[in-house]
Design an enzyme around this catalytic site. Sequence first.
Site, PDB file in Angstrom:
ATOM      1  N   GLU A 123     -38.312   7.144  53.162  1.00 22.47           N
ATOM      2  CA  GLU A 123     -38.743   6.672  51.843  1.00 22.47           C
ATOM      3  C   GLU A 123     -37.622   6.859  50.809  1.00 22.47           C
ATOM      4  OE1 GLU A 123     -42.457   8.302  50.152  1.00 22.47           O
ATOM      5  OE2 GLU A 123     -41.456   8.089  48.214  1.00 22.47           O
ATOM      6  N   SER A 258     -52.732  10.788  57.477  1.00 24.72           N
ATOM      7  CA  SER A 258     -52.619   9.776  58.538  1.00 24.72           C
ATOM      8  C   SER A 258     -53.748   9.881  59.556  1.00 24.72           C
ATOM      9  CB  SER A 258     -51.296   9.961  59.292  1.00 24.72           C
ATOM     10  OG  SER A 258     -50.212   9.794  58.442  1.00 24.72           O
TER      11      SER A 258
END
Length: 274
Positions: A123, A258
């Site tokens: 990221e 997740s």
Amino acid sequence: MEIKIARDAGFCFGVERAVEIVRKKAQKGEIYTLGPLIHNPPMIEKLEREGVFPLTREAEVKGKRVVIPSHGLPPKKFEEVLQEAEEVIDATCPFVKRAQDMAKRLEKEGYTVVIIGDSEHPEVKGIAGNLKNSPLIFSCVEEVPQVLPKRIGIVCQTTMNISRVKEIIASLLDKVEELKFVHTICNATAARQQALRDILKDVDGVIVIGGKNSGNTRRLYKISVEAGKRTWWIERSGELEGETFDNIKKMGITAGASTPEWVIQEVVEYLEGL
Ligand code: SF4
């Protein structure tokens, strides 16, 4: 045994959105994600059965339908994939996209961009890759250099801890003339941590559900252990088989960003069936 599920547990908005996007696309044929879509092995296996496969090397994109994962990609790499792939499916989380856009805006306004985050994280590489000049990247106070440019503009990796960010910014204040901070932290991780803290006093033990490769799940596990609770970190309910849960009257459950809801439910059903 009583069960208490933390208020915020499991899939965050960006992961849920990415999974929905790939599932829909996979109905029309196999698709490939650049690296694992999320850090959750049971979900990755499930997606493979639906025709979604992780690519281990970027060189493999040629002629394939390729997914950009939720943490994004630097534009140069994005462009390369666009040239090679048959189709590019962009599942970049809008919060990550915002961090990229804000960094670009700060650069345009003449600030030297600082990214508070892990320089090795995809990221952060994605945010940095969107800029014309190389940004400064720190993840802790110790990494802050003695001398800094006069005007700095700061964004953060979306999953940064706000206390750490405050510490870093405090250490910058007497080194610069002007500092602009754009808050790009997404509260999904912090919300899961707070929701766990909120149930800790009421429970005798905690089951943390999430991939062993998931950083935010690891942090949940640490919080529970540090609070002195008996804690189990599992990916699937099967890992609880044989556990006796002595003296556990009330069990807390939390899950990383997740972890899908069906995996959480599997664990709840297992405990209810004991
Ligand atoms: S943690 Fe936040 S920024 Fe990251 S994918 Fe989830 S919602 Fe998006």
